[in-house]
Motif scaffolding. Structure first.
Motif, PDB file in Angstrom:
ATOM      1  N   PRO A  64      31.593  18.630   9.111  1.00 40.28           N
ATOM      2  CA  PRO A  64      32.377  17.430   8.974  1.00 40.28           C
ATOM      3  C   PRO A  64      32.066  16.465  10.596  1.00 40.28           C
ATOM      4  N   THR A  65      32.524  15.325  11.171  1.00 41.10           N
ATOM      5  CA  THR A  65      32.661  15.075  12.339  1.00 41.10           C
ATOM      6  C   THR A  65      34.345  14.614  11.842  1.00 41.10           C
ATOM      7  N   VAL A  66      34.579  14.716  13.275  1.00 38.02           N
ATOM      8  CA  VAL A  66      35.720  13.909  13.193  1.00 38.02           C
ATOM      9  C   VAL A  66      36.252  13.040  14.912  1.00 38.02           C
ATOM     10  N   PRO A  67      37.159  11.755  13.906  1.00 34.84           N
ATOM     11  CA  PRO A  67      37.087  11.123  15.495  1.00 34.84           C
ATOM     12  C   PRO A  67      37.380  11.155  16.396  1.00 34.84           C
ATOM     13  N   ALA A 173      38.856  20.731  35.983  1.00 36.35           N
ATOM     14  CA  ALA A 173      39.252  20.562  37.136  1.00 36.35           C
ATOM     15  C   ALA A 173      38.320  20.324  38.163  1.00 36.35           C
ATOM     16  N   SER A 174      37.151  20.156  38.040  1.00 31.68           N
ATOM     17  CA  SER A 174      36.216  19.602  39.021  1.00 31.68           C
ATOM     18  C   SER A 174      36.533  18.583  39.891  1.00 31.68           C
ATOM     19  N   THR A 175      36.394  18.767  40.885  1.00 31.92           N
ATOM     20  CA  THR A 175      36.538  18.095  41.700  1.00 31.92           C
ATOM     21  C   THR A 175      34.705  16.635  42.632  1.00 31.92           C
ATOM     22  N   VAL A 176      33.884  17.337  42.451  1.00 31.90           N
ATOM     23  CA  VAL A 176      32.948  16.791  42.537  1.00 31.90           C
ATOM     24  C   VAL A 176      33.023  15.883  42.150  1.00 31.90           C
ATOM     25  N   VAL A 177      32.327  14.011  42.765  1.00 36.27           N
ATOM     26  CA  VAL A 177      32.359  13.223  42.182  1.00 36.27           C
ATOM     27  C   VAL A 177      30.751  12.798  41.532  1.00 36.27           C
ATOM     28  N   LEU A 178      30.093  12.438  40.934  1.00 37.75           N
ATOM     29  CA  LEU A 178      28.782  12.016  40.111  1.00 37.75           C
ATOM     30  C   LEU A 178      28.895  10.772  39.919  1.00 37.75           C
ATOM     31  N   ALA A 179      27.518  10.806  39.899  1.00 37.96           N
ATOM     32  CA  ALA A 179      26.997   9.285  40.268  1.00 37.96           C
ATOM     33  C   ALA A 179      25.834   9.345  39.123  1.00 37.96           C
ATOM     34  N   GLY A 180      26.295   8.934  37.766  1.00 37.32           N
ATOM     35  CA  GLY A 180      25.372   9.386  36.113  1.00 37.32           C
ATOM     36  C   GLY A 180      24.651   8.213  36.180  1.00 37.32           C
ATOM     37  N   ARG A 181      24.217   7.735  34.696  1.00 41.20           N
ATOM     38  CA  ARG A 181      23.540   6.915  34.294  1.00 41.20           C
ATOM     39  C   ARG A 181      24.186   5.825  34.178  1.00 41.20           C
ATOM     40  N   HIS A 182      23.350   4.525  34.311  1.00 36.76           N
ATOM     41  CA  HIS A 182      24.057   3.791  34.223  1.00 36.76           C
ATOM     42  C   HIS A 182      25.161   3.166  34.781  1.00 36.76           C
ATOM     43  N   GLY A 183      25.098   3.302  36.346  1.00 39.43           N
ATOM     44  CA  GLY A 183      25.723   3.465  37.498  1.00 39.43           C
ATOM     45  C   GLY A 183      27.211   3.780  37.482  1.00 39.43           C
ATOM     46  N   THR A 184      27.764   4.619  36.439  1.00 38.29           N
ATOM     47  CA  THR A 184      28.614   5.462  36.334  1.00 38.29           C
ATOM     48  C   THR A 184      28.975   6.097  37.138  1.00 38.29           C
ATOM     49  N   VAL A 185      30.200   6.307  37.846  1.00 35.75           N
ATOM     50  CA  VAL A 185      30.844   7.604  38.731  1.00 35.75           C
ATOM     51  C   VAL A 185      32.369   7.692  38.494  1.00 35.75           C
ATOM     52  N   PHE A 186      32.254   9.075  38.582  1.00 37.47           N
ATOM     53  CA  PHE A 186      33.505   9.917  37.967  1.00 37.47           C
ATOM     54  C   PHE A 186      33.241  11.071  37.856  1.00 37.47           C
ATOM     55  N   ARG A 187      34.747  11.862  38.626  1.00 44.23           N
ATOM     56  CA  ARG A 187      34.620  13.361  37.981  1.00 44.23           C
ATOM     57  C   ARG A 187      34.535  14.160  36.896  1.00 44.23           C
ATOM     58  N   ASN A 188      35.438  13.413  36.228  1.00 40.01           N
ATOM     59  CA  ASN A 188      34.764  14.312  34.984  1.00 40.01           C
ATOM     60  C   ASN A 188      35.060  13.427  33.439  1.00 40.01           C
ATOM     61  N   ALA A 189      34.859  13.630  32.381  1.00 38.02           N
ATOM     62  CA  ALA A 189      34.884  12.307  31.490  1.00 38.02           C
ATOM     63  C   ALA A 189      34.718  14.245  29.988  1.00 38.02           C
ATOM     64  N   PHE A 190      35.620  13.031  28.995  1.00 35.51           N
ATOM     65  CA  PHE A 190      35.868  13.822  27.782  1.00 35.51           C
ATOM     66  C   PHE A 190      35.601  12.920  27.091  1.00 35.51           C
ATOM     67  N   THR A 191      36.110  13.584  25.449  1.00 39.00           N
ATOM     68  CA  THR A 191      35.851  13.310  24.545  1.00 39.00           C
ATOM     69  C   THR A 191      36.834  13.872  23.787  1.00 39.00           C
ATOM     70  N   ILE A 192      38.224  13.201  22.882  1.00 33.12           N
ATOM     71  CA  ILE A 192      39.407  13.741  22.670  1.00 33.12           C
ATOM     72  C   ILE A 192      39.627  13.842  21.419  1.00 33.12           C
ATOM     73  N   ARG A 193      39.769  15.440  20.667  1.00 30.73           N
ATOM     74  CA  ARG A 193      40.055  14.712  19.375  1.00 30.73           C
ATOM     75  C   ARG A 193      41.125  13.836  18.660  1.00 30.73           C
ATOM     76  N   MET A 194      40.665  13.357  17.828  1.00 31.42           N
ATOM     77  CA  MET A 194      41.859  12.419  16.962  1.00 31.42           C
ATOM     78  C   MET A 194      43.570  13.176  15.983  1.00 31.42           C
ATOM     79  N   PRO A 195      44.050  12.781  15.957  1.00 35.03           N
ATOM     80  CA  PRO A 195      45.065  12.392  16.327  1.00 35.03           C
ATOM     81  C   PRO A 195      45.454  12.615  18.015  1.00 35.03           C
TER      82      PRO A 195
END
Length: 225
Positions: A64-67, A173-195
C-alpha cells in the motif's frame, strides 16, 4: 511528536480563506503540483538482513501507498518553498503551516541528497557527513549500500533508511546545512503521511519578510566518488 513546517503559495485574494480552511480542516489532501506518497516497508527488520534485497522488495506494487506532503523541520527551509519554489504569477503569496506529527508518520525526503549519497558516495568522505546530518543509525544502511550494488540494492537500502524513526529524528534535529541536487539548500526535508488533523495544526500565517537562505556547510558533490 515532532514539529514540522510546510511552505506553500496561494493567490493573494485567497490567503485568508486558505489559512482559515487549514486551521479548521487540517491538511487533508496533497493537492498542488507536487503530489507525494509514502510506501513504508512492511517488515523493515527482515528486509534489512535479506541478502538479495532489491527495489522489488521495497517498491512492490502490491504494497500500500499513502498520500503525503513535503515539509521541513525548521522555518527557513519551509520559507524557501513558500517564497521561491512554489510561487507563481497566480500563487503569489507565501503561507507557512506549522504542525506536529509522530515520528512514525514522517520519512526523510532523500531525493536531493541521501539517495545519491547511497548510490555514488565515497565512504571515506561521506560517512562523517551522513552521520552528522542523518544520525549514526543511517550508517548501517549506507555501509550495506556501498558494499553491494546488484539489483539496485543501494536504492533499496535507502528506501529502508528513510523510514527508520532513528534516522528521521536525527535528521529533524540536524543543524547541518546541505547543498544537494538541483541547487537545493536545506537542513532537513521530509514527507509526512496524510491527513494532518486540525488538532495537529499549531499555527498558520503569511510571512511579511522573506528569511535569508542559509549558506551550505556541506555539498553533495564533495562526498561523491
Amino acid at each position: 511528536m515532532l514539529t514540522f513546517i510546510r511552505g506553500i503559495a496561494v493567490p493573494k485574494q485567497a490567503v485568508e480563506t486558505v489559512m482559515s480552511d487549514i486551521r479548521t480542516r487540517g491538511l487533508i489532501e496533497s493537492g498542488g503540483t507536487w503530489r507525494m506518497s509514502q510506501q513504508p516497508p512492511a517488515d523493515p527488520d527482515d528486509l534489512f538482513v535479506k541478502t538479495d534485497l532489491s527495489t522489488k522488495d521495497t517498491r512492490n506494487p502490491n504494497l500500500p501507498t499513502v498520500p503525503a506532503i513535503c515539509a521541513c523541520g525548521e522555518e527557513d527551509g519551509a520559507a524557501y518553498y513558500a517564497w521561491k519554489h512554489n510561487r507563481t504569477n497566480v500563487n503569489d503569496t507565501p503561507v507557512l503551516i506549522e504542525f506536529t506529527a509522530p515520528v512514525e508518520a514522517a520519512a526523510v525526503d532523500g531525493k536531493d541528497f541521501l539517495y545519491t549519497a547511497f548510490q555514488m558516495g565515497d565512504p571515506d568522505r561521506a560517512s562523517d557527513i551522513l552521520e552528522r546530518a542523518f544520525g549514526k543509525s543511517v550508517l548501517q544502511y549506507a555501509n550495506k549500500a556501498w558494499a553491494r550494488k546488484e539489483g539496485q540494492h543501494d536504492i533499496a537500502m535507502c528506501d529502508l533508511a528513510i523510514h527508520d524513526p532513528n534516522v528521521v529524528a536525527a535528521h529533524h534535529a540536524s543543524t547541518v546545512v546541505l547543498a544537494g541536487r538541483h541547487g537545493t539548500v536545506f537542513r532537513n526535508a521530509f514527507t509526512i503521511r496524510m491527513p494532518v488533523r486540525p488538532e495537529a495544526i499549531v499555527r498558520v500565517w503569511s510571512p511579511d519578510v522573506e528569511l535569508p537562505r542559509p549558506s551550505p556547510s556541506v555539498s553533495l558533490r564533495d562526498i561523491l566518488q
